[in-house]
Design an enzyme around this catalytic site. Structure first.
Site, PDB file in Angstrom:
ATOM      1  N   ALA A 126       0.869  -1.173   0.000  1.00  0.00           N
ATOM      2  CA  ALA A 126       0.000   0.000   0.000  1.00  0.00           C
ATOM      3  C   ALA A 126       0.908   1.225   0.000  1.00  0.00           C
ATOM      4  O   ALA A 126       1.552   1.529   0.995  1.00  0.00           O
ATOM      5  CB  ALA A 126      -0.902   0.001   1.224  1.00  0.00           C
ATOM      6  N   TYR A 176     -14.612   3.828  -5.861  1.00  0.00           N
ATOM      7  CA  TYR A 176     -13.839   2.612  -6.115  1.00  0.00           C
ATOM      8  C   TYR A 176     -14.026   2.120  -7.544  1.00  0.00           C
ATOM      9  O   TYR A 176     -13.188   2.339  -8.395  1.00  0.00           O
ATOM     10  CB  TYR A 176     -14.207   1.523  -5.096  1.00  0.00           C
ATOM     11  CG  TYR A 176     -13.186   1.398  -4.005  1.00  0.00           C
ATOM     12  CD1 TYR A 176     -13.343   2.036  -2.783  1.00  0.00           C
ATOM     13  CD2 TYR A 176     -12.023   0.667  -4.198  1.00  0.00           C
ATOM     14  CE1 TYR A 176     -12.383   1.944  -1.791  1.00  0.00           C
ATOM     15  CE2 TYR A 176     -11.058   0.567  -3.217  1.00  0.00           C
ATOM     16  CZ  TYR A 176     -11.246   1.205  -2.018  1.00  0.00           C
ATOM     17  OH  TYR A 176     -10.283   1.112  -1.049  1.00  0.00           O
TER      18      TYR A 176
END
Length: 397
Positions: free
Chosen positions: A140, A235
């Site tokens: 990440a 998203y």
């Protein structure tokens, strides 16, 4: 020094070593008390120091197989008045327990995107570790320097459908406000796919395979998220969604590559919405998570990183209860995506106001999870005690 939490925007700037240690040991104890499975013997976790990557390492090491693990992460220890990162302290805590229980481990701290890190890990596997049968990709990061062209790309959390406006939480003031996620430029979209897509995962797997570091039948997984209708604007229809679609296409391509080369497999595992360093920073998403937590806790099906990850490995990957969708993705988010769960989330969402959001969501639970990312608000930890950062900085990770 006495370490206190410091927040800037949606980023926790400090970390508490004793709190991080306590949380890691709680996760280890959860796994020890849970279902056992026979799985990987030797695994490489790229992005191993927090969130799903850390939970994966814990589940593998303490879930029955005593998996030997290599962890790759970009973390730093204490220096001067800087406390060091939570991932650093998480790794120290994992090391301590694994060492005491005779479970082999190795850590590499640095830029996982670079050729240098790949070469260093490959050298260690070939000379000291032996072939790995499982590779987890759980990075990440907001930036990535592409080792091919030398350009540093920065991801942009943007819309691709003209912009999205919605409520989100402010952890500084314990309030909610309206936030707009602007439409992405072509450059921003490309950069986000470069950072968050599957290009680096592909480079890792092919470098490992070509160097003879993977066993026959080796598996690799990358973690992803899809989400429901409530978050589709940020998203599915956002730059993140484009990056995740690239990740999924990479899984398809790697699956074909590994099948031909080693009779191996590559998949994505779609996880549940949770508080992680990455997710807390995404516009609008945190308030959805607050609502989701309330609904799932009321139904007794809420999971944190360790519960979800252990279920993924014990039941699905190395068990006999796989949940795989029509696109070949493992779906440990299946409880989040249940029709009854999403129906209630939508009902609460429609009623949210700045005045009632704490009653109609689990904001307190989300907030606690956020601070626990840095080892704060952990029961049994004395936060008034002095911490000797100089001594901690001398510990070899």
């Amino acid at each position: 020094m006495v370490i206190e939490p410091k927040v800037k925007g949606s980023i926790l700037l400090t970390a508490h070593p004793e709190g991080c240690e306590a949380l890691v040991k709680q996760q280890i104890q959860y796994v020890k008390n849970s279902k056992k499975y026979s799985g990987s013997k030797k695994a490489l976790i790229i992005g191993s120091s927090s969130g799903y990557g850390l939970a994966t390492r814990i589940s593998l090491a303490f879930g029955g197989s005593k998996t030997e693990t290599i962890g790759v992460a970009f973390e730093s220890g204490p220096k001067g008045k800087r406390t060091g990162t939570a991932g650093w302290f998480n790794t120290l805590a994992f090391n301590e327990v694994a060492k005491n229980e005779g479970i082999n481990y190795k850590n590499f701290m640095g830029d996982a995107f670079s050729y240098e890190m790949k070469d260093e890990v490959i050298k260690y596997i070939k000379e000291e570790f032996g072939q790995v049968d499982l590779v987890i990709y759980s990075l990440a990061s907001g930036k990535r320097t592409d080792p091919v062209d030398g350009v540093t790309y920065t991801s942009a959390l943007r819309s691709t459908t003209g912009g999205v406006t919605g409520p989100t939480v402010d952890l500084d003031t314990d309030s909610i406000y309206t936030q707009t996620m602007e439409n992405a430029s072509e450059e921003e979209l490309k950069a986000t796919v470069k950072v968050m897509g599957g290009e680096d995962w592909d480079m890792w797997i092919k470098a490992l395979a070509e160097a003879g570091c993977l066993t026959e039948g080796a598996k690799t997984f990358a973690y992803s998220y899809i989400g429901p209708k409530l978050t589709s604007g940020i998203y599915k229809d956002g730059t993140i969604g484009a990056a995740k679609r690239h990740l999924e296409q990479t899984a398809t391509n790697l699956n074909a590559y590994l099948k031909e080369k080693l009779n191996g497999e590559a998949y994505t595992a779609v996880n549940k919405a949770l508080v992680t360093k990455a997710s807390a920073y995404i516009p609008i998403f945190p308030l959805y998570a607050c609502v989701l937590f309330k609904v799932m806790k009321a139904k007794g099906i809420h999971e944190g990183c360790i519960e979800q990850t252990h279920r993924l490995f014990a039941d699905m990957i190395y068990g006999n209860e796989p949940v795989i969708d029509e696109d070949g993705r493992f779906r440990p988010d299946n409880w989040e995506m249940r029709e009854d769960v999403q129906k209630e989330c939508e009902e609460f969402w429609a009623q949210l106001t700045p005045e009632n959001f704490k009653d109609l969501s689990d904001y307190e639970g989300f907030r606690k999870d956020f601070f626990q990312l840095g080892g704060f608000e952990v029961e049994g930890v004395d936060y008034s005690a002095d911490i000797d950062l100089d001594e901690l900085s001398k510990i070899d990770i």
